[in-house]
Design a protein around this motif. Sequence first.
Motif, PDB file in Angstrom:
ATOM      1  N   VAL A   6       0.858  -1.187   0.000  1.00 23.92           N
ATOM      2  CA  VAL A   6       0.000   0.000   0.000  1.00 23.92           C
ATOM      3  C   VAL A   6       0.889   1.229   0.000  1.00 23.92           C
ATOM      4  O   VAL A   6       1.826   1.332   0.804  1.00 23.92           O
ATOM      5  N   THR A   7       0.623   2.158  -0.899  1.00 23.51           N
ATOM      6  CA  THR A   7       1.480   3.340  -1.008  1.00 23.51           C
ATOM      7  C   THR A   7       1.347   4.222   0.225  1.00 23.51           C
ATOM      8  O   THR A   7       0.307   4.238   0.905  1.00 23.51           O
ATOM      9  N   ALA A   8       2.391   4.967   0.500  1.00 21.05           N
ATOM     10  CA  ALA A   8       2.378   5.887   1.638  1.00 21.05           C
ATOM     11  C   ALA A   8       1.296   6.953   1.460  1.00 21.05           C
ATOM     12  O   ALA A   8       0.649   7.359   2.426  1.00 21.05           O
ATOM     13  N   ALA A   9       1.098   7.388   0.217  1.00 22.66           N
ATOM     14  CA  ALA A   9       0.086   8.410  -0.042  1.00 22.66           C
ATOM     15  C   ALA A   9      -1.309   7.905   0.334  1.00 22.66           C
ATOM     16  O   ALA A   9      -2.107   8.627   0.940  1.00 22.66           O
ATOM     17  N   ARG A  10      -1.587   6.634  -0.004  1.00 22.25           N
ATOM     18  CA  ARG A  10      -2.905   6.079   0.324  1.00 22.25           C
ATOM     19  C   ARG A  10      -3.063   5.904   1.831  1.00 22.25           C
ATOM     20  O   ARG A  10      -4.119   6.205   2.394  1.00 22.25           O
ATOM     21  N   LEU A  11      -2.018   5.415   2.494  1.00 22.09           N
ATOM     22  CA  LEU A  11      -2.075   5.259   3.945  1.00 22.09           C
ATOM     23  C   LEU A  11      -2.288   6.606   4.637  1.00 22.09           C
ATOM     24  O   LEU A  11      -3.060   6.713   5.586  1.00 22.09           O
ATOM     25  N   ALA A  12      -1.593   7.633   4.151  1.00 21.85           N
ATOM     26  CA  ALA A  12      -1.747   8.964   4.745  1.00 21.85           C
ATOM     27  C   ALA A  12      -3.166   9.485   4.560  1.00 21.85           C
ATOM     28  O   ALA A  12      -3.747  10.084   5.468  1.00 21.85           O
ATOM     29  N   GLU A  13      -3.735   9.231   3.367  1.00 16.13           N
ATOM     30  CA  GLU A  13      -5.102   9.679   3.099  1.00 16.13           C
ATOM     31  C   GLU A  13      -6.103   8.946   3.986  1.00 16.13           C
ATOM     32  O   GLU A  13      -7.022   9.552   4.549  1.00 16.13           O
ATOM     33  N   GLU A  14      -5.924   7.631   4.131  1.00 18.16           N
ATOM     34  CA  GLU A  14      -6.857   6.826   4.915  1.00 18.16           C
ATOM     35  C   GLU A  14      -6.797   7.186   6.397  1.00 18.16           C
ATOM     36  O   GLU A  14      -7.807   7.141   7.097  1.00 18.16           O
ATOM     37  N   THR A  15      -5.614   7.497   6.893  1.00 16.21           N
ATOM     38  CA  THR A  15      -5.452   7.772   8.323  1.00 16.21           C
ATOM     39  C   THR A  15      -5.543   9.249   8.660  1.00 16.21           C
ATOM     40  O   THR A  15      -5.571   9.624   9.833  1.00 16.21           O
TER      41      THR A  15
END
Length: 219
Positions: A6-15
Amino acid sequence: MLPAPVTAARLAEETGVSLRSLYRDIDSLRAAGAHIEGERGYGYRLIEDGALPPQIFDRIEIEALVLGLSEVRHMGDPALARAAAAVLAKVAATLPDTGQQHLLHAVSQVRRSEERFAPSPATAVIREGCWREEAVTIRYADGEARITERTIWPLAIVYLDRKLVVLTWCCLREAHRMFRVDRIAAAELAGASFRPKRVGLLRDYLAVLKRKAADAPEG
């Protein structure tokens, strides 16, 4: 088969955090023993490991989290509902694949046809007053609908079975008082700090309530 990174960008968006905060959190998890594969620009994947330390939730702990956060989302407080959803997303992002499945398909659920408490604009002001340890001016309607204005030191918001109340130190009465939030017609921060008295006042008030409950007749 291992899940895709999972990309860091997606993790940052989700959290709901910045990329910098996310990278820092990943470093902290790795330092604590979590086995996280990946790197910046590629993506991350949390690997199942029976030797992971206790901060990884087991199945019944995930059930408790889902149940508790579901209850919070039905309280009737929009800010708490959004916070509960954000917490669940952040927890999901840190779980291994099996844990995510337990979270998505939790056995325990909360379903309500209506919110437990009617939303009140006063709640956010009172919560801010508690956090800041700042006095709040309220317009309050008693049981006979008579309006009075008073200044309170908000100590805690308490969710009872059928009503939402705020535990306070009432500056008018110079004593502990409990006010129903649904009877607060208006509330605003008064700008006067009562720091650092909140913890001590709340402890004393809870002790008083505990004694009253113990002395109450049964039946």
